[in-house]
Design a protein around this motif. Structure first.
Motif, PDB file in Angstrom:
ATOM      1  N   SER A 149      49.975  44.405  42.444  1.00  0.00           N
ATOM      2  CA  SER A 149      50.097  43.304  43.403  1.00  0.00           C
ATOM      3  C   SER A 149      48.752  42.615  43.590  1.00  0.00           C
ATOM      4  N   LEU A 150      48.802  41.297  43.778  1.00  0.00           N
ATOM      5  CA  LEU A 150      47.603  40.497  44.061  1.00  0.00           C
ATOM      6  C   LEU A 150      47.561  40.211  45.557  1.00  0.00           C
ATOM      7  N   ARG A 151      46.484  40.648  46.219  1.00  0.00           N
ATOM      8  CA  ARG A 151      46.327  40.476  47.659  1.00  0.00           C
ATOM      9  C   ARG A 151      44.931  39.945  47.953  1.00  0.00           C
ATOM     10  N   ASP A 152      44.856  38.776  48.587  1.00  0.00           N
ATOM     11  CA  ASP A 152      43.562  38.194  48.966  1.00  0.00           C
ATOM     12  C   ASP A 152      42.591  38.153  47.793  1.00  0.00           C
ATOM     13  N   GLU A 153      43.059  37.724  46.628  1.00  0.00           N
ATOM     14  CA  GLU A 153      42.267  37.603  45.403  1.00  0.00           C
ATOM     15  C   GLU A 153      41.852  38.960  44.826  1.00  0.00           C
TER      16      GLU A 153
END
Length: 229
Positions: free
Chosen positions: A95-99
């Motif tokens: 997952s991608l979270r806050d870059e």
């Protein structure tokens, strides 16, 4: 995920890791209750990308671990849900979270439990300064990894070129000597399946090993530097 964690350098791991750690700006990596976590590489630079890796072990089966992360990383109006895919014996969820990019790879372990790795990468936090690595003309750098473990800095570099292991050994003996390095051990690899050279050098408290082997028409050069404060 941890494939390719191998090789190092001589000067400059300290300056490379002294820069601001972009991983600290990432959200906390969630972990299931009662899971055992062990740091593998808490702070490293992999070809310019900040990264950390931890090992996870749990009595819960892989599907339960995956379900935990599906819930933690569920889609919202502004954030996409996680991606899942198989990787050999592993199941991966990411997952991608806050870059920041979070990756979990897990597989069965023990009677009914699971084991795996948690990987976190972040955007580079400004210019990373690394010392120039001496190399023969035409050399290609395959991997350049710097990491900090319990206060010790290290750097690993893998490169290839068309020169023989002996020519590479002579090059590094001369060039590193000019930079203050002293050869403490040098021996030949003489096996039916592999020939080459191994050198160990010291410069104060710093130690560098250089492994040179031949593969077809190219030589593989592995430099592994460790700072020993």
């Amino acid at each position: 995920m941890i494939r390719g964690l191998a090789v190092l350098l001589l000067l400059g791991a300290g300056p490379a890791l002294a820069a601001r750690d972009p991983l600290r700006a990432c959200p906390e990596f969630p972990a299931p209750k009662k899971a055992k976590l062990q740091a593998v590489a808490p702070q490293m630079d992999y070809n310019g990308i900040p990264m950390s890796i931890s090992r996870i072990e749990s009595e819960a089966p892989p599907e339960e671990i995956l379900a935990f992360y599906r819930k933690e990383w569920a889609a919202t109006k502004t954030v996409r849900g996680p991606a899942e895919y198989p990787l050999g014996p592993w199941q991966v969820i990411a997952s991608l979270r806050d870059e920041c990019f979070f990756t979990v790879q897990v597989r069965p372990f023990g009677k009914n439990g699971s084991e795996g790795f948690l990987g976190l990468t972040a955007p580079p936090g400004g210019k990373v300064v690394k010392e120039q690595l001496p190399m023969l003309p035409g050399s290609t750098v395959l991997n350049d990894i710097a990491h900090n473990d319990a206060g010790k800095t290290a750097r690993t570099v893998v490169l290839t070129n068309s020169f023989s292991p002996a020519a590479n050994a002579d090059f590094y003996r001369r060039n590193l000597g000019d930079l203050g390095w002293r050869v403490t051990n040098h021996y030949r690899i003489e096996r039916p399946d592999q020939k080459g050279d191994v050198m160990v050098l010291k410069n104060g408290l710093r130690e560098l090993s250089v492994t040179l082997t031949r593969a077809g028409n190219e030589s593989n050069v592995l430099l592994n530097y460790v700072d020993q404060p």
